[in-house]
Design an enzyme around this catalytic site. Sequence first.
Site, PDB file in Angstrom:
ATOM      1  N   SER A   1     -33.234 -21.008  -2.177  1.00  0.00           N
ATOM      2  CA  SER A   1     -34.501 -20.707  -1.626  1.00  0.00           C
ATOM      3  C   SER A   1     -34.790 -21.813  -0.351  1.00  0.00           C
ATOM      4  CB  SER A   1     -35.333 -20.635  -2.448  1.00  0.00           C
ATOM      5  OG  SER A   1     -36.741 -20.063  -2.130  1.00  0.00           O
TER       6      SER A   1
ATOM      7  N   ASP B   1     -34.536 -13.921  -3.352  1.00  0.00           N
ATOM      8  CA  ASP B   1     -34.659 -15.347  -3.810  1.00  0.00           C
ATOM      9  C   ASP B   1     -33.703 -15.689  -4.950  1.00  0.00           C
ATOM     10  OD1 ASP B   1     -35.505 -17.738  -4.723  1.00  0.00           O
ATOM     11  OD2 ASP B   1     -37.594 -17.453  -3.819  1.00  0.00           O
TER      12      ASP B   1
END
Length: 257
Positions: free
Chosen positions: A47, A159
């Site tokens: 991320s 993610d």
Amino acid sequence: MKMEERLKNKTIGIVLSSGGIKGMAHVGILKALMEHQIYPDVISGVSAGAIVGALYANGIAPSEILVIFKETPLLKYNFLTISKAGLFDTKEYIAFFRKYFPVDMFEALEKKLFVVATDLQNGSSKFFSSGSLLKAVLASAALPPVFNPVSINGRLYADGGIMNNFPIEPLKTRTDYIIGSYTSSMKDVGIGVLKNQLELTQRTKLLMLHSNAVNKLHYANLMLMPKELDHLDVLDPKGIYKAYIIGYEHASRILDS
């Protein structure tokens, strides 16, 4: 013996967790490491940590990375979309980051980089370390439902923190010493903090991220976990510099001692 002397001639790895704006603490931590002549050779990120890791692996100094994030249109209104599975169109950010990666390949980076993303179709984590770089990095940071998933080789990725918020695995057999930079720390909160849907959603996401990482934190030889980050909002652009300073001061204290 000073840390930099202990690590001389060792291959150093660093793990960069997710954290949204809190992930800017990674930049401050990298700055503190450089000031102590500690330069990670291998980076594994997820991320926000994947984006920071990619910029650092491409030879961009932490001070420059901070400027880049200040200029990044994190939630730019003309990136809004109603036709995709996310509020913001992730692919719009490729053009912004391309100027920092003129060759869109992992192999063009100065340091070895691993990024992890979540395969939404089969529910597994996938590490990327070769081939096209930007799609993999942005997929790793595509937090649902804020950013829409990224298609790579016919698969949908989002993610990486959903499944793996502390991607230490690639470093275990490739490095002699592992530094962990973790910006998703957990603290007890009062009932009054969970008073609306947004705060409840953010809390449950943090619980999810922390739960898949907590049992791996002890594998790092040195863990850097700035507790002061708990007071920052993960999507508040105003917290970029605050997170950077928190990370820098925390790492400096640990390394000085």
